[in-house]
Scaffold this motif. Structure first.
Motif, PDB file in Angstrom:
ATOM      1  N   GLU A  27       0.818  -1.210   0.000  1.00 26.78           N
ATOM      2  CA  GLU A  27       0.000   0.000   0.000  1.00 26.78           C
ATOM      3  C   GLU A  27       0.857   1.267   0.000  1.00 26.78           C
ATOM      4  OE1 GLU A  27      -3.734   0.483   0.385  1.00 26.78           O
ATOM      5  OE2 GLU A  27      -3.383  -1.372  -0.735  1.00 26.78           O
ATOM      6  N   VAL A 221      -5.926  -4.222   5.833  1.00 29.38           N
ATOM      7  CA  VAL A 221      -5.770  -3.055   4.957  1.00 29.38           C
ATOM      8  C   VAL A 221      -7.120  -2.424   4.682  1.00 29.38           C
ATOM      9  CG1 VAL A 221      -5.074  -2.316   2.650  1.00 29.38           C
ATOM     10  CG2 VAL A 221      -3.623  -3.892   3.944  1.00 29.38           C
ATOM     11  N   TRP A 222      -8.136  -3.258   4.455  1.00 23.80           N
ATOM     12  CA  TRP A 222      -9.486  -2.740   4.189  1.00 23.80           C
ATOM     13  C   TRP A 222     -10.004  -1.934   5.374  1.00 23.80           C
ATOM     14  CZ3 TRP A 222     -14.311  -4.004   6.469  1.00 23.80           C
ATOM     15  CH2 TRP A 222     -15.427  -3.504   5.794  1.00 23.80           C
ATOM     16  N   HIS A 224      -8.230  -0.293   7.538  1.00 21.69           N
ATOM     17  CA  HIS A 224      -7.512   0.978   7.554  1.00 21.69           C
ATOM     18  C   HIS A 224      -8.066   1.960   6.521  1.00 21.69           C
ATOM     19  CE1 HIS A 224      -4.452   4.023   7.482  1.00 21.69           C
ATOM     20  NE2 HIS A 224      -4.047   3.680   6.280  1.00 21.69           N
ATOM     21  N   ASN A 225      -8.473   1.450   5.390  1.00 23.02           N
ATOM     22  CA  ASN A 225      -8.944   2.317   4.311  1.00 23.02           C
ATOM     23  C   ASN A 225     -10.420   2.693   4.426  1.00 23.02           C
ATOM     24  OD1 ASN A 225      -6.466   2.506   2.978  1.00 23.02           O
ATOM     25  ND2 ASN A 225      -6.800   0.604   1.846  1.00 23.02           N
ATOM     26  N   GLN A 226     -11.114   2.215   5.459  1.00 23.66           N
ATOM     27  CA  GLN A 226     -12.527   2.569   5.616  1.00 23.66           C
ATOM     28  C   GLN A 226     -12.703   4.079   5.778  1.00 23.66           C
ATOM     29  OE1 GLN A 226     -13.926   0.171   8.965  1.00 23.66           O
ATOM     30  NE2 GLN A 226     -15.257  -0.956   7.565  1.00 23.66           N
ATOM     31  N   GLN A 227     -13.761   4.592   5.186  1.00 20.76           N
ATOM     32  CA  GLN A 227     -14.115   5.996   5.351  1.00 20.76           C
ATOM     33  C   GLN A 227     -14.799   6.168   6.709  1.00 20.76           C
ATOM     34  OE1 GLN A 227     -16.944   8.169   5.243  1.00 20.76           O
ATOM     35  NE2 GLN A 227     -15.716   9.997   4.874  1.00 20.76           N
TER      36      GLN A 227
END
Length: 244
Positions: A27, A221-222, A224-227
């Motif tokens: 990432e 990773v998903w 961490h990338n959550q809005q």
């Protein structure tokens, strides 16, 4: 020169920890991996493979149960590598003893590894992330986080404590912009320990009957990338045939 976004993994073993490190490196984050100092050679090997794939990686031998070492580690990474954007606590401490054979030393050591070290990790992450108003703190849980099985009194007590710590941190730090999540890993995970129990593990992998570290890492990773309008606090991961 741009300061890299940085990910710290406490407990970067050969399975989930290493997979999470590789995933965040892909990432574009500089990853800092830690284990006890006696495992530093294996950590260095992990960091070398990440660098060979084009990533940025640093290895540190640290006892996460030691408050002074954890404070110094976070300060060093912030000064020498970059601001922490992700911190992952991934120490397992899975041991099995009948309760009458569970000594004070065993119980205390498991609690120190899975709960006290988790507290130091979460506190130090919150210390540096809070003023910036951003960051992600992820805790690896287990079946024992929510259900105490026979023979796992020490492990269940420590993992349940870690889960409650994560809840408290999420409620305190969420309004400040810090995403805290707890991941319940429910089932056997492919790795050195699993392969010692099941030498011919490939059929289980082919049938998706056990957890694959790379798939677990994709979920970290998903998270961490959550809005932030739709943050997850707790996620549970298990093979599709797992009884629960």
């Amino acid at each position: 020169m741009t300061t890299p976004r940085t990910c710290l993994i406490i407990g970067a073993g050969d399975g989930v920890g290493a997979a999470v490190a590789r995933a965040f490196a892909r990432e574009g984050l500089a990853v800092c991996v830690t284990r006890r100092p006696r495992h530093l050679d294996r950590l260095e090997a992990l960091a070398a493979t990440i660098r060979a794939d084009g990533g940025v990686a640093h290895a540190y031998g640290v006892d996460a149960r030691n408050e002074a070492e954890m404070i110094a580690l976070v300060d060093r990474i912030e000064a020498e590598v970059g601001p922490l954007e992700v911190v992952v606590f991934n120490i397992g401490a899975n041991v099995r003893f009948p309760v009458v054979e569970t000594t004070a030393q065993v119980y205390s050591k498991v609690w120190e590894m899975a709960a006290l070290a988790g507290f130091f990790t979460g506190r130090e992450a919150a210390r540096v992330m809070g003023p910036r108003g951003r960051g992600t703190i992820l805790f690896t849980g287990a079946t024992a986080s929510t259900r105490g099985a026979a023979g796992f009194s020490a492990f269940a007590g420590a993992k349940a404590a870690l889960r409650q710590l994560a809840q408290s941190l999420a409620r305190e730090m969420g309004p400040k912009g810090i995403h805290v999540a707890h991941v319940v890993i429910d089932g056997m995970i492919d790795g050195t320990f699993a392969r010692s129990l099941v030498p011919d593990i490939q059929p289980l992998l082919d049938a998706d009957d056990i957890l694959k570290p790379d798939e677990i890492a994709r979920n970290y990773v998903w998270l961490h990338n959550q809005q932030r309008s739709a943050w997850t606090f707790e996620m549970d991961l298990r093979p599709f045939k797992e009884t629960w």
